[in-house]
Write an enzyme that holds these catalytic residues in place. Sequence first.
Site, PDB file in Angstrom:
ATOM      1  N   HIS A  45     -58.825  -7.984 -11.497  1.00 28.50           N
ATOM      2  CA  HIS A  45     -58.047  -7.745 -12.580  1.00 28.50           C
ATOM      3  C   HIS A  45     -58.723  -7.865 -13.768  1.00 28.50           C
ATOM      4  O   HIS A  45     -58.186  -7.876 -14.850  1.00 28.50           O
ATOM      5  CB  HIS A  45     -56.769  -8.262 -12.487  1.00 28.50           C
ATOM      6  CG  HIS A  45     -55.667  -8.025 -11.461  1.00 28.50           C
ATOM      7  ND1 HIS A  45     -54.910  -6.765 -11.359  1.00 28.50           N
ATOM      8  CD2 HIS A  45     -55.502  -8.729 -10.166  1.00 28.50           C
ATOM      9  CE1 HIS A  45     -54.329  -6.921 -10.212  1.00 28.50           C
ATOM     10  NE2 HIS A  45     -54.709  -7.817  -9.414  1.00 28.50           N
ATOM     11  N   ASP A  47     -61.370  -5.327 -14.127  1.00 22.75           N
ATOM     12  CA  ASP A  47     -62.162  -3.955 -14.549  1.00 22.75           C
ATOM     13  C   ASP A  47     -61.268  -3.167 -15.354  1.00 22.75           C
ATOM     14  O   ASP A  47     -62.066  -2.525 -16.288  1.00 22.75           O
ATOM     15  CB  ASP A  47     -62.401  -3.330 -13.064  1.00 22.75           C
ATOM     16  CG  ASP A  47     -61.218  -3.044 -12.546  1.00 22.75           C
ATOM     17  OD1 ASP A  47     -60.000  -3.403 -12.679  1.00 22.75           O
ATOM     18  OD2 ASP A  47     -61.200  -2.331 -11.237  1.00 22.75           O
ATOM     19  N   GLY A 139     -57.056  -4.077   0.769  1.00 20.98           N
ATOM     20  CA  GLY A 139     -57.615  -4.540  -0.360  1.00 20.98           C
ATOM     21  C   GLY A 139     -59.100  -4.492  -0.156  1.00 20.98           C
ATOM     22  O   GLY A 139     -59.986  -5.088  -0.995  1.00 20.98           O
ATOM     23  N   SER A 142     -60.184   1.073   1.035  1.00 22.74           N
ATOM     24  CA  SER A 142     -60.139   2.327   2.043  1.00 22.74           C
ATOM     25  C   SER A 142     -60.023   3.646   0.976  1.00 22.74           C
ATOM     26  O   SER A 142     -60.718   4.497   1.537  1.00 22.74           O
ATOM     27  CB  SER A 142     -59.097   2.271   3.018  1.00 22.74           C
ATOM     28  OG  SER A 142     -57.663   2.478   2.365  1.00 22.74           O
ATOM     29  N   ASP A 187     -64.109   0.026  -7.538  1.00 21.35           N
ATOM     30  CA  ASP A 187     -64.140   0.325  -6.142  1.00 21.35           C
ATOM     31  C   ASP A 187     -64.800   1.553  -5.947  1.00 21.35           C
ATOM     32  O   ASP A 187     -65.752   1.679  -5.137  1.00 21.35           O
ATOM     33  CB  ASP A 187     -62.773   0.880  -5.601  1.00 21.35           C
ATOM     34  CG  ASP A 187     -61.619  -0.447  -5.812  1.00 21.35           C
ATOM     35  OD1 ASP A 187     -62.235  -1.487  -6.134  1.00 21.35           O
ATOM     36  OD2 ASP A 187     -60.464  -0.077  -5.396  1.00 21.35           O
ATOM     37  N   TYR A 237     -48.610  -3.517 -10.155  1.00 21.00           N
ATOM     38  CA  TYR A 237     -49.998  -3.212 -10.923  1.00 21.00           C
ATOM     39  C   TYR A 237     -50.014  -2.650 -12.472  1.00 21.00           C
ATOM     40  O   TYR A 237     -50.353  -2.941 -13.201  1.00 21.00           O
ATOM     41  CB  TYR A 237     -50.804  -2.372  -9.908  1.00 21.00           C
ATOM     42  CG  TYR A 237     -52.261  -1.964 -10.225  1.00 21.00           C
ATOM     43  CD1 TYR A 237     -53.347  -2.908 -10.107  1.00 21.00           C
ATOM     44  CD2 TYR A 237     -52.501  -0.906 -10.954  1.00 21.00           C
ATOM     45  CE1 TYR A 237     -54.671  -2.654 -10.450  1.00 21.00           C
ATOM     46  CE2 TYR A 237     -53.797  -0.333 -11.385  1.00 21.00           C
ATOM     47  CZ  TYR A 237     -54.850  -1.337 -11.116  1.00 21.00           C
ATOM     48  OH  TYR A 237     -56.113  -1.061 -11.347  1.00 21.00           O
TER      49      TYR A 237
HETATM   50  P1  ADP Z   1     -56.941   0.106  -0.154  1.00 15.68           P
HETATM   51  O1  ADP Z   1     -57.684   0.862  -0.996  1.00 15.68           O
HETATM   52  O2  ADP Z   1     -57.140  -1.520  -0.697  1.00 15.68           O
HETATM   53  O3  ADP Z   1     -56.947   0.111   1.222  1.00 15.68           O
HETATM   54  P2  ADP Z   1     -54.816   1.598  -1.287  1.00 15.68           P
HETATM   55  O4  ADP Z   1     -53.411   1.453  -1.238  1.00 15.68           O
HETATM   56  O5  ADP Z   1     -55.462   1.863  -2.649  1.00 15.68           O
HETATM   57  O6  ADP Z   1     -55.478   0.389  -0.434  1.00 15.68           O
HETATM   58  O7  ADP Z   1     -55.390   2.885  -0.130  1.00 15.68           O
HETATM   59  C1  ADP Z   1     -54.594   3.309   0.929  1.00 15.68           C
HETATM   60  C2  ADP Z   1     -54.178   4.671   0.972  1.00 15.68           C
HETATM   61  O8  ADP Z   1     -55.380   5.362   1.079  1.00 15.68           O
HETATM   62  C3  ADP Z   1     -53.661   4.867   2.302  1.00 15.68           C
HETATM   63  O9  ADP Z   1     -52.226   4.736   2.301  1.00 15.68           O
HETATM   64  C4  ADP Z   1     -53.949   6.519   2.532  1.00 15.68           C
HETATM   65  O10 ADP Z   1     -53.013   7.167   1.756  1.00 15.68           O
HETATM   66  C5  ADP Z   1     -55.171   6.544   1.849  1.00 15.68           C
HETATM   67  N1  ADP Z   1     -56.082   6.367   2.794  1.00 15.68           N
HETATM   68  C6  ADP Z   1     -57.462   5.756   2.770  1.00 15.68           C
HETATM   69  N2  ADP Z   1     -58.115   5.661   3.935  1.00 15.68           N
HETATM   70  C7  ADP Z   1     -57.709   6.762   4.696  1.00 15.68           C
HETATM   71  C8  ADP Z   1     -57.887   7.504   5.750  1.00 15.68           C
HETATM   72  N3  ADP Z   1     -59.153   7.250   6.418  1.00 15.68           N
HETATM   73  N4  ADP Z   1     -57.172   8.588   6.415  1.00 15.68           N
HETATM   74  C9  ADP Z   1     -56.145   8.787   5.348  1.00 15.68           C
HETATM   75  N5  ADP Z   1     -55.853   8.335   4.292  1.00 15.68           N
HETATM   76  C10 ADP Z   1     -56.451   7.310   3.869  1.00 15.68           C
HETATM   77 MG    MG Z   2     -57.590   1.342  -3.042  1.00 18.85          MG
END
Ligand code: ADP
Ligand code: MG
Length: 406
Positions: A45, A47, A139, A142, A187, A237
């Site tokens: 927290h 950035d 976290g 993704s 990220d 957030y």
């Molecule tokens: P984090 O980044 O920590 O994993 P976030 O809430 O920021 O969590 O992002 C997760 C969201 O990103 C998912 O709910 C989806 O909408 C999207 N996402 C991430 N990776 C994929 C994927 N491989 N396919 C489809 N959607 C994805």
């Molecule tokens: Mg994310």
Amino acid sequence: MAATSCPDVSELVAEARRLYEQVFGGEAPLTAVCAPGRVNLIGEHTDYNQGFVLPMALPLVTVVIGSQTSGRDVTVVTTTKDADEPRRVDFTLPVDGSPLSPGLPSWANYVKGVIQHYRAPPVPGFRAVIASTVPLGGGLSSSASLEVAFYTFLQQLKPDDGDKVSKAVACQQAEHTHAGVPCGIMDQFVSTLGREGHALLIDCRSLEATSVPLADPGLVILITNSNVKHSLTGSEYPTRRRQCAEAASILGKESLRDATMNDLEEAKDRLDDVTYRRARHVIEEIQRTVQAAEALKRGAYREFGKLMVESHNSLRDLYEVSCRELDELVSTAMEVEGVFGSRMTGGGFGGCTVTLLQAHAIDRTILHIQMLNLNSPDDNSNRNSLQDPVSLNVGGEIYTTTLGTL
Ligand code: ADP
Ligand code: MG
């Protein structure tokens, strides 16, 4: 071609390729790219307060494979562990430069946002398949790995002339405008610039990044998923961001990066208790992150570990973004001899912990954590007691890369 040094990737590409051929009737995809998720070692927290962060990219990656088409139609299919069936979206790219609006399904907004902010418009039509080993909403970012992989995919279809920093910024904007998440730059930055065998100290104000070597065979980083989904961050957030901006404004500073603990103590009467605690976490966490990077350079792992635990305690008590499961995972890991430090990582309210430990302690640490049962009897949420620890020998294979022509 980096696929050979990153074992998960070739398997992922093969999986994506099978799906592509199934969905698009045997037609072969032309290009494959990937981008990593990340774990933040310290600097949570900070950035969006223009401070420092110290993440490292992970060998957990998102792969995008696909081909350009002649028209303006786009089809994207994603296969993720949290859904039984692959999910698909179809849309048409606007012809006259009008914006590509976010909509449903929500996951496709990450793709649309990247198209919207791509630095060499207009983007041609394409078909693509996404496959990922980064847990969604855990976290480990993704979302940024998806954005950066997608941006890299578009670069294959139509090169842009930007550098890696502008690519990371475009991906951050995509998340802001299309996913509605006002995230900091960390990220996307580490997913784009992360280097093998290094953590990345990022100055989120100047966007300068310094690679800090982290390739000691005697050291392991363990990531433990609490399996608690951090959906609460939806409202929490932006609230934290607002509280930080408010504190900076009361202190007469552009951001909390410019404030010292002296400034904060002097202004204590003018701040309510919650705002004071939020600001204190940020000011001290920025200092801790710089100290931790210095400690890492010296190989002072014990000192680094102590700073990790202080960071966790501050996130729990002052910033109030931890939860019972994360606290228990941290305290359980800290009971094991050979563990230097442990903390929650990412935005909080669930997700993962990161633990720094001596390589010889890895088996007993995992065993000890697995014996922890996080379910309480009155708990009917979707938690389970197996934490799926991922252990990484530091210096793992981590790239944003083009895997080449298929
Ligand atoms: P984090 O980044 O920590 O994993 P976030 O809430 O920021 O969590 O992002 C997760 C969201 O990103 C998912 O709910 C989806 O909408 C999207 N996402 C991430 N990776 C994929 C994927 N491989 N396919 C489809 N959607 C994805
Ligand atoms: Mg994310």
